[in-house]
Design a protein around this motif. Structure first.
Motif, PDB file in Angstrom:
ATOM      1  N   ALA A 108      -7.291   5.621  20.976  1.00  0.00           N
ATOM      2  CA  ALA A 108      -8.296   6.514  21.552  1.00  0.00           C
ATOM      3  C   ALA A 108      -9.507   5.682  21.961  1.00  0.00           C
ATOM      4  O   ALA A 108      -9.602   4.505  21.621  1.00  0.00           O
ATOM      5  N   ARG A 127      -4.679   9.159  23.366  1.00  0.00           N
ATOM      6  CA  ARG A 127      -5.377  10.441  23.175  1.00  0.00           C
ATOM      7  C   ARG A 127      -5.788  11.038  24.519  1.00  0.00           C
ATOM      8  O   ARG A 127      -5.624  12.240  24.757  1.00  0.00           O
ATOM      9  N   TYR A 130      -2.712  12.491  26.176  1.00  0.00           N
ATOM     10  CA  TYR A 130      -2.364  13.794  25.612  1.00  0.00           C
ATOM     11  C   TYR A 130      -3.219  14.901  26.229  1.00  0.00           C
ATOM     12  O   TYR A 130      -2.715  15.949  26.651  1.00  0.00           O
ATOM     13  N   LYS A 143      -8.064  19.562  22.415  1.00  0.00           N
ATOM     14  CA  LYS A 143      -8.379  18.568  21.392  1.00  0.00           C
ATOM     15  C   LYS A 143      -7.934  18.989  19.999  1.00  0.00           C
ATOM     16  O   LYS A 143      -7.464  18.159  19.222  1.00  0.00           O
ATOM     17  N   ILE A 146      -4.292  18.080  18.877  1.00  0.00           N
ATOM     18  CA  ILE A 146      -3.829  16.698  18.752  1.00  0.00           C
ATOM     19  C   ILE A 146      -3.794  16.332  17.270  1.00  0.00           C
ATOM     20  O   ILE A 146      -4.817  16.321  16.594  1.00  0.00           O
TER      21      ILE A 146
END
Length: 216
Positions: A108, A127, A130, A143, A146
């Motif tokens: 990330a 991240r 995603y 968010k 995840i």
């Protein structure tokens, strides 16, 4: 211990065969009984993956439930991927790599900064992949959805002191892992774009996704 097992399935009978470019996300719904093969085309490519119950995405892959159920930290043939409700989502039915990581997490912006350098913050990350895939799908996920993921083909040894290290991969060109869906599942993948550690030999490469129907 690694459990190597080849698959009898023939790619010519597959219902879906996708070549996924280096560093890109992929989102797909698998039906119960279908089998997904993830192929590491050039070797050492990390394939960061999260699975959700397709009919209720609040039920999703659980790293802790999976490790507790199998009594080990690495994933391979025979591993049942458990949900946060203690139910099976998928089972690994073949694996020519030997083991896969579920401890190292997804890269990330924040981890790029902490692990490497402040200027690495804005490099591509799993991240971000995603979140882009979920935003483009417009399915009400973001968010908060995840969760800790699986890193297929990634080598993350645990040290004697209990720490994690990111090492050269144990995979090779053409190695694959196959998973049978035990319920309808939403598959969220980031074909890892990371350039700063040896999880993919500092060189993101394409992968291939092949799916068979339940009867094949």
């Amino acid at each position: 211990m690694p459990t190597l097992c080849e698959s009898p399935r023939d790619t010519t009978t597959a219902i879906l065969d996708v070549y996924q470019p280096a560093g890109e996300p992929w989102l797909h719904v698998m039906q119960r009984g279908q089998t997904l093969r993830i192929i590491d085309l050039e070797g050492n490519q990390a394939v960061d993956t999260i699975f959700y119950n397709a009919s209720d995405t609040s039920e999703r892959y659980s790293m802790t439930d999976t490790m507790q159920a199998q009594g080990g930290i690495y994933l391979s043939t025979g591993t049942v991927l458990m949900s946060n409700r203690g139910r099976p989502l998928l089972t690994i039915v073949a694996d020519t790599c030997g083991r896969h990581d579920t401890l190292g997490g997804a890269c990330a912006a924040e981890s790029n900064t902490v692990r490497y350098a402040a200027q690495k913050k804005f490099m591509h990350s799993c991240r971000d992949n995603y979140l882009l895939a979920l935003a483009h799908a417009d399915i009400g996920m973001g968010k908060r959805d995840i969760v800790p993921n699986i890193n297929f083909f990634m080598n993350v040894p645990v040290t004697a002191e209990g720490g994690l290290t990111f090492e050269d991969g144990v995979s090779a060109p053409g190695k694959y892992v196959e998973l049978r869906a035990d319920t309808d599942v939403l598959v969220l993948v980031s074909n890892c774009p990371q350039l700063n550690n040896p999880c993919n030999a500092y060189n993101p490469t394409p992968v291939r996704f092949v799916i068979w129907d339940a009867q094949d």
